[in-house]
Design an enzyme around this catalytic site. Structure first.
Site, PDB file in Angstrom:
ATOM      1  N   TYR A  21      39.399  48.647  34.390  1.00  0.00           N
ATOM      2  CA  TYR A  21      40.508  48.251  33.512  1.00  0.00           C
ATOM      3  C   TYR A  21      40.261  46.874  32.895  1.00  0.00           C
ATOM      4  O   TYR A  21      40.378  46.688  31.675  1.00  0.00           O
ATOM      5  CB  TYR A  21      41.806  48.240  34.326  1.00  0.00           C
ATOM      6  CG  TYR A  21      43.015  47.744  33.564  1.00  0.00           C
ATOM      7  CD1 TYR A  21      43.653  48.546  32.630  1.00  0.00           C
ATOM      8  CD2 TYR A  21      43.530  46.466  33.804  1.00  0.00           C
ATOM      9  CE1 TYR A  21      44.771  48.096  31.938  1.00  0.00           C
ATOM     10  CE2 TYR A  21      44.647  46.011  33.119  1.00  0.00           C
ATOM     11  CZ  TYR A  21      45.257  46.817  32.192  1.00  0.00           C
ATOM     12  OH  TYR A  21      46.359  46.359  31.513  1.00  0.00           O
ATOM     13  N   SER A  39      45.516  42.306  28.405  1.00  0.00           N
ATOM     14  CA  SER A  39      46.068  42.061  29.729  1.00  0.00           C
ATOM     15  C   SER A  39      45.523  40.738  30.233  1.00  0.00           C
ATOM     16  O   SER A  39      44.434  40.315  29.847  1.00  0.00           O
ATOM     17  CB  SER A  39      45.682  43.189  30.689  1.00  0.00           C
ATOM     18  OG  SER A  39      45.965  42.826  32.031  1.00  0.00           O
TER      19      SER A  39
END
Length: 385
Positions: free
Chosen positions: A232, A219
């Protein structure tokens, strides 16, 4: 040594622009052309600024043409030739779209899903060709991974597995790092990092047979620090570094490793409203009285608006990320890093090259602040007593 005249510079820049324009027209769907253009523009901008001689200008121009030719020749897509690809997290989102796309192109696809009887798995069975196989594959369950390896090995035999795409992941409840329970940190690391590592280790023998590809979907949050995504982002940063190390180690086996760092795409990773309720309750249950008073319950509850904001701003069209994934799987010379999505590459560059203080200022100025109770009401503790 005569200076590199402005007329000569203009001629070379014009020729380079023609070459670049031709390349962009011919390879307009080829990832990395923006990065290539930026590199060449910087190179020639520096050359003009330094006022190089005509000789060195010719040398630089020749090297630029060679660089462009070498780069574009490596973008040729290899034939499908019954290549087999395993994609984890095929139930929904990017993984689901990629499975369909690869199947349409003629690949033998193994769709690893969290629930083989779920709607996502059923849709793949109905809409895809018999080449696609749905595998029950919770990447946190070693037994299911072992069973998946056995089934894939039985089908591909000596051909090996051409590509493994580690796509499965979780987001968690986005809030301040101090408020995120340790259970949520562990869950993100277990799924986003340890799960991908375990799946990779299990399938590497099959990748070595084919000298294929390892593609990990990280990401942009694994490179660019983003508020409320401590759990995350940390897990994705670990996956990015793992991928970089493996890229070096696996090169001797002929295996190419790529990392996809997408921007915001609208997937089911954010979870459902019921999941948000549960995670919000877990946060409240694990906070000490002091932390709960400093932040205030209303501050914690308003954090779920960020999840709604993510879904509203995210791109529902997976085409950019699927195209990059396809390039990573099929290109003769895939890139090490891809950053599909609106402004994803821009944020990547800003985080990489700007001084930390300048980047932090840009980030802070673009964030809408919701302040904790103790910062909104400085003497709240004293007033409460």
């Amino acid at each position: 040594m005569s200076p590199f005249s402005s007329e000569t510079a203009c001629i070379f820049l014009a020729v380079l622009a023609v070459l670049g324009g031709t390349a962009l027209c011919k390879y307009n769907k080829c990832p990395g052309l923006v990065q290539l253009a930026i590199c060449l523009a910087s190179l020639w901008g520096g050359a003009c600024w330094l006022s190089l001689s005509l000789f060195w200008g010719l040398v630089l121009f020749s090297l630029s043409c060679l660089f462009v030719y070498t780069y574009l020749s490596g973008q040729e897509l290899l034939p499908v030739d019954e290549k087999a690809v395993l994609v984890t997290g095929g139930d929904s989102g990017i993984g689901h779209a990629l499975c369909k796309y690869l199947d349409k192109l003629g690949f033998t696809v193994f769709a690893g899903v969290l629930n083989e009887k779920g709607p996502g798995a059923e849709e793949l069975r109905k809409t895809c060709s018999p080449r696609l196989s749905v595998l029950q594959m919770n990447i946190t369950d070693p037994e299911q991974i072992k069973d998946a390896v056995s089934k894939v090995t039985e089908k591909v035999q000596d051909r090996g597995l051409w590509a493994l795409v580690n796509n499965a992941g979780v987001l968690g409840f986005p809030t301040d790092g101090e408020l995120i329970p340790m259970t949520e940190y562990r869950r993100c690391m277990t799924v986003n990092f340890f799960g991908a590592v375990e799946v990779t280790k299990a399938f590497l023998p099959l990748l070595r047979k084919s000298k294929g590809r390892l593609v990990n979907i990280s990401s942009i949050g694994g490179w660019v620090p983003m508020e409320k995504l401590a759990a995350y982002g940390s897990s994705k940063a670990a996956l990015t570094m793992f991928s970089s190390v493996m890229r070096h180690e696996l090169s001797k086996w002929g295996i190419k490793v790529s990392v996809i760092q997408p921007g915001g795409f609208r997937t089911s990773i954010a979870g459902t409203s019921d999941m948000w309720d549960k995670m919000e309750k877990d946060i409240m249950d694990h906070l000490s009285a002091e932390v709960k008073e400093d932040y205030g319950q209303e501050y914690i509850q308003v954090q779920r608006k960020f999840l709604t904001f993510i879904n509203e701003q995210a791109n529902p069209d997976f085409t950019p990320v699927v195209q990059d994934l396809m390039h990573a799987v099929s290109a003769k010379s895939p890139l090490a890093f891809y950053a599909p999505g609106k402004f994803a590459y821009l944020w990547f560059c800003l985080a990489s090259f700007l001084p930390t203080g300048v980047f932090d200022y840009i980030r802070i100025s673009n964030m809408k602040k919701c302040m904790p109770r103790a910062l909104r009401v400085p003497n709240s503790k004293n007033k409460a007593t």
